[in-house]
Design an enzyme around this catalytic site. Structure first.
Site, mmCIF file in Angstrom:
data_model
loop_
_atom_site.group_PDB
_atom_site.id
_atom_site.type_symbol
_atom_site.label_atom_id
_atom_site.label_comp_id
_atom_site.label_asym_id
_atom_site.label_seq_id
_atom_site.Cartn_x
_atom_site.Cartn_y
_atom_site.Cartn_z
ATOM 1 N N LYS A 22 -39.993 -14.999 116.099
ATOM 2 C CA LYS A 22 -38.742 -15.628 115.610
ATOM 3 C C LYS A 22 -37.539 -15.067 116.371
ATOM 4 C CE LYS A 22 -36.782 -13.679 111.789
ATOM 5 N NZ LYS A 22 -35.375 -13.308 111.868
ATOM 6 N N ASN A 23 -37.518 -13.744 116.578
ATOM 7 C CA ASN A 23 -36.338 -13.117 117.174
ATOM 8 C C ASN A 23 -36.284 -13.241 118.687
ATOM 9 O OD1 ASN A 23 -35.524 -12.555 114.642
ATOM 10 N ND2 ASN A 23 -35.935 -10.362 114.719
ATOM 11 N N ARG A 92 -27.457 -15.625 109.755
ATOM 12 C CA ARG A 92 -26.416 -14.966 110.532
ATOM 13 C C ARG A 92 -26.720 -14.955 112.027
ATOM 14 N NH1 ARG A 92 -26.450 -10.473 111.857
ATOM 15 N NH2 ARG A 92 -24.249 -10.119 111.419
ATOM 16 N N CYS A 116 -25.192 -9.217 104.687
ATOM 17 C CA CYS A 116 -26.426 -9.697 104.046
ATOM 18 C C CYS A 116 -26.970 -8.528 103.219
ATOM 19 C CB CYS A 116 -27.432 -10.152 105.101
ATOM 20 S SG CYS A 116 -28.168 -8.791 105.973
ATOM 21 N N ARG A 121 -23.325 -5.823 108.631
ATOM 22 C CA ARG A 121 -23.683 -6.589 109.826
ATOM 23 C C ARG A 121 -22.452 -7.091 110.613
ATOM 24 N NH1 ARG A 121 -28.990 -8.436 108.919
ATOM 25 N NH2 ARG A 121 -29.246 -8.579 111.170
ATOM 26 N N PRO A 122 -21.568 -6.231 111.040
ATOM 27 C CA PRO A 122 -20.372 -6.673 111.768
ATOM 28 C C PRO A 122 -20.721 -7.295 113.133
ATOM 29 C CG PRO A 122 -20.612 -4.308 111.928
ATOM 30 C CD PRO A 122 -21.668 -4.761 110.986
ATOM 31 N N ASP A 124 -18.226 -7.019 115.661
ATOM 32 C CA ASP A 124 -17.095 -6.540 116.473
ATOM 33 C C ASP A 124 -17.476 -6.318 117.934
ATOM 34 O OD1 ASP A 124 -18.619 -4.444 115.092
ATOM 35 O OD2 ASP A 124 -17.369 -3.060 116.230
ATOM 36 N N LEU A 125 -18.692 -5.852 118.173
ATOM 37 C CA LEU A 125 -19.091 -5.554 119.564
ATOM 38 C C LEU A 125 -19.280 -6.840 120.375
ATOM 39 C CD1 LEU A 125 -21.586 -2.612 118.900
ATOM 40 C CD2 LEU A 125 -19.132 -2.502 119.429
ATOM 41 N N ASP A 307 -37.404 -3.068 111.549
ATOM 42 C CA ASP A 307 -38.016 -4.235 110.901
ATOM 43 C C ASP A 307 -39.417 -3.948 110.384
ATOM 44 O OD1 ASP A 307 -36.542 -6.764 113.071
ATOM 45 O OD2 ASP A 307 -35.737 -5.534 111.463
ATOM 46 N N LEU A 329 -30.624 2.575 111.217
ATOM 47 C CA LEU A 329 -29.854 1.463 111.785
ATOM 48 C C LEU A 329 -28.990 0.735 110.769
ATOM 49 C CD1 LEU A 329 -31.865 1.931 114.188
ATOM 50 C CD2 LEU A 329 -31.530 -0.443 114.703
ATOM 51 N N ARG A 399 -38.463 -17.267 105.853
ATOM 52 C CA ARG A 399 -37.519 -17.214 106.987
ATOM 53 C C ARG A 399 -38.203 -16.722 108.258
ATOM 54 N NH1 ARG A 399 -31.758 -14.812 105.789
ATOM 55 N NH2 ARG A 399 -31.813 -15.304 108.014
HETATM 56 C C1 EPZ Z 1 -31.379 -7.970 115.218
HETATM 57 O O1 EPZ Z 1 -30.300 -8.070 114.322
HETATM 58 C C2 EPZ Z 1 -32.567 -8.612 114.525
HETATM 59 N N1 EPZ Z 1 -32.275 -10.031 114.282
HETATM 60 C C3 EPZ Z 1 -32.846 -7.892 113.209
HETATM 61 O O2 EPZ Z 1 -34.003 -8.467 112.649
HETATM 62 C C4 EPZ Z 1 -33.135 -6.426 113.521
HETATM 63 O O3 EPZ Z 1 -33.328 -5.732 112.305
HETATM 64 C C5 EPZ Z 1 -31.956 -5.820 114.293
HETATM 65 O O4 EPZ Z 1 -31.693 -6.588 115.474
HETATM 66 C C6 EPZ Z 1 -32.225 -4.380 114.728
HETATM 67 O O5 EPZ Z 1 -33.381 -4.348 115.521
HETATM 68 C C7 EPZ Z 1 -32.429 -10.901 115.291
HETATM 69 O O6 EPZ Z 1 -32.793 -10.549 116.404
HETATM 70 C C8 EPZ Z 1 -32.145 -12.331 114.978
HETATM 71 P P1 EPZ Z 1 -27.942 -5.233 115.705
HETATM 72 P P2 EPZ Z 1 -28.795 -7.746 114.853
HETATM 73 O O7 EPZ Z 1 -26.722 -5.962 116.183
HETATM 74 O O8 EPZ Z 1 -28.672 -8.127 116.276
HETATM 75 C C9 EPZ Z 1 -24.415 -2.485 114.230
HETATM 76 C C10 EPZ Z 1 -35.300 -9.517 111.030
HETATM 77 O O9 EPZ Z 1 -35.870 -8.923 110.133
HETATM 78 N N2 EPZ Z 1 -23.511 -3.453 114.890
HETATM 79 O O10 EPZ Z 1 -28.901 -4.733 116.724
HETATM 80 O O11 EPZ Z 1 -27.857 -8.360 113.883
HETATM 81 C C11 EPZ Z 1 -25.118 -3.073 113.018
HETATM 82 O O12 EPZ Z 1 -24.301 -2.958 111.868
HETATM 83 C C12 EPZ Z 1 -33.879 -9.150 111.395
HETATM 84 O O13 EPZ Z 1 -35.820 -10.389 111.754
HETATM 85 C C13 EPZ Z 1 -22.144 -3.211 114.906
HETATM 86 O O14 EPZ Z 1 -21.674 -2.198 114.370
HETATM 87 O O15 EPZ Z 1 -28.741 -6.177 114.709
HETATM 88 C C14 EPZ Z 1 -26.368 -2.220 112.907
HETATM 89 O O16 EPZ Z 1 -26.053 -1.013 112.238
HETATM 90 C C15 EPZ Z 1 -33.231 -8.336 110.301
HETATM 91 N N3 EPZ Z 1 -21.316 -4.100 115.513
HETATM 92 C C16 EPZ Z 1 -26.687 -1.889 114.370
HETATM 93 O O17 EPZ Z 1 -25.491 -2.156 115.116
HETATM 94 C C17 EPZ Z 1 -21.785 -5.236 116.127
HETATM 95 O O18 EPZ Z 1 -20.983 -6.014 116.691
HETATM 96 C C18 EPZ Z 1 -27.807 -2.733 114.958
HETATM 97 O O19 EPZ Z 1 -27.476 -4.078 114.702
HETATM 98 C C19 EPZ Z 1 -23.191 -5.476 116.104
HETATM 99 C C20 EPZ Z 1 -24.031 -4.565 115.488
#
Ligand code: EPZ
Length: 420
Positions: A22-23, A92, A116, A121-122, A124-125, A307, A329, A399
């Site tokens: 999915k991802n 999201r 969620c 889940r910001p 900002d980056l 995950d 994380l 999902r």
């Molecule tokens: C991806 O989410 C996956 N989703 C998530 O899988 C997975 O848990 C996550 O990566 C971590 O591996 C998809 O790929 C669709 P991140 P993502 O941005 O990209 C912080 C599932 O079960 N952060 O890597 O949203 C954030 O808060 C889902 O399939 C910022 O601070 O995760 C977190 O603490 C759940 N600012 C950390 O980084 C930002 O702009 C990692 O988040 C972006 C992220």
């Protein structure tokens, strides 16, 4: 709403096929916005998140057909570049259209995804990087309004944190930007790697694929011609079924799986006493004599995946000794703890660390799913619990797990999908 009724304990036996990831499919479908020609994607998992993203694409003017796991999609006629709140709030990862829409059309509006169950889940980056590429970003009425009338330009971007979809958004934006983009501290999950490979095969110059630094030379808004794609197997689905075999002391073979994407997971299962043999695209788990307690901390790939944290917590309830699980994380990814405790698990929470005593004979009960991976942990625990467990709100499962109850039934689980 449906629920799953599971009677345990059981011992799983047999073999199943792992679906496409999915991802990996979500960013690759988003990347088709970078092309104005039809393209086809095989091994697409038929799960709710994919259907949600395709509903969004329909609103953008995309034409597509998803049949028997193959998606044919044509984004020549994108007439609308607004991703509305009603869809983004349910999934999201819709935020993944931000980079490609902005890069190709120079303007888009994407609803802020909001938080969620597992955290705030910001994004900002994502936004900071697009601004560095020349976009102007405004937050208005809950929407990200992004414009880059002259197109995006390459930049040197250092991610403060490793972000999977943040990396994917910027990789896609950089593919159509003018000039060179350097990404430092970029995510290197297999799903990010496949996205890079798809873009490279379409002629985008990308160096450093698979590492934490990428250099991308954009096409300056020349649309891409994507070659036919086959989505990689879902490493998290595979890991979930390995845990299902381990927790029921069963012997299970997974077909069409990439064992090299699961090193941290298989290492932890070995530590817990299981034996795993891989051959080609198959993996077989042979059960432990007795599951042993373990310690784990979640971290970015290739470390132990967040995950898989909930699934291993279910496993830890059956492991002899004290297991320690640290979630590094996400700030709230322990929603499964209280539900596992309803089944009798002995779990002590302190901040981001859970301590479990085992083995505990779990007893069937009514439990409620809260997020995608937490719900799979409840299913695993139910397979080991004695008596009937009803897992409610399984739309969370739908999902990201294709045909979960059919696959478990194939392995001998006593499981039914019923209506509330
Ligand atoms: C991806 O989410 C996956 N989703 C998530 O899988 C997975 O848990 C996550 O990566 C971590 O591996 C998809 O790929 C669709 P991140 P993502 O941005 O990209 C912080 C599932 O079960 N952060 O890597 O949203 C954030 O808060 C889902 O399939 C910022 O601070 O995760 C977190 O603490 C759940 N600012 C950390 O980084 C930002 O702009 C990692 O988040 C972006 C992220």
């Amino acid at each position: 709403m449906d629920y799953l009724s599971i009677t345990g304990p059981c011992r799983l036996q047999g073999e199943i096929r792992v679906s496409g990831a999915k991802n990996a499919a979500l960013p690759i479908v988003a990347a088709t916005l970078l092309s104005d020609e039809p393209c086809s994607i095989e091994n697409v998992p038929e799960v709710a998140d994919i259907r949600t993203l395709l509903r969004l694409f329909e609103k953008l003017g995309s034409r597509y057909l998803l049949e028997d796991h193959t998606l044919t999609i044509d984004n020549e006629e994108i007439t609308n570049t607004v991703a509305t709140y009603d869809i983004v709030k349910t999934m999201r990862a819709s935020i993944l259209v931000l980079g490609p829409l902005l890069a190709r059309f120079g303007r888009c509006e994407v609803s802020l995804p909001g938080g969620c169950a597992i955290g705030q889940r910001p994004i900002d980056l994502h936004l900071k990087a697009l601004e560095q590429m020349g976009a102007s970003i405004e937050i208005k009425n809950g929407y990200v309004v992004a414009t880059a009338p002259e197109g995006l330009r390459g930049a040197r971007i250092i991610f403060d944190k490793i972000t999977v979809t943040g990396s994917e958004n910027i990789i896609m934006a950089a593919a159509l930007a003018k000039g060179k983009t350097e990404l430092i501290n970029v995510a290197k999950e297999p799903e990010v790697v496949q996205l890079c490979e798809v873009l490279a095969e379409a002629g985008v110059e990308i160096d450093g694929i698979g590492g934490d630094e990428l250099t991308i030379i954009g096409t300056d808004r020349e649309a891409l011609k994507l070659k036919p794609i086959k989505i990689i197997p879902d490493r998290i689905e595979a890991g979930t079924y390995l845990c299902a075999a381990a927790i029921t002391y069963g012997t299970v073979t997974l077909n069409s799986v990439r064992s090299d994407h699961l090193d941290a997971v298989t290492a932890k299962l070995h530590e817990a006493g299981c034996r795993i043999e891989s051959e080609g695209e198959s993996m077989t788990l042979y059960p432990a004599a007795r599951l042993k307690a373990f310690e784990l901390s979640t971290t970015e790939y290739p470390g132990f995946p967040t995950d898989m944290q909930a699934q291993f917590m279910a496993l830890a309830t059956q492991a002899e000794g004290v297991s320690i699980i640290e979630e590094r994380l996400f700030e709230n990814r322990f929603m499964h703890v209280s539900e596992l405790q309803r089944l009798g698990a002995s779990i002590h929470l302190k901040g981001h660390t859970a301590t479990l005593n085992g083995p505990i004979q779990l007893l069937g009960a009514d439990v409620m799913a809260t997020d995608l991976r937490a719900s799979s942990a409840l299913v695993l625990a139910a397979l080991a619990a004695s008596g009937v467990t009803n897992v409610h709100r399984i739309y969370h499962l739908d999902r990201g797990y294709e045909a979960l109850h059919e696959k478990l039934k194939t392995l001998g689980a006593k499981i039914e999908r019923l209506k509330e």
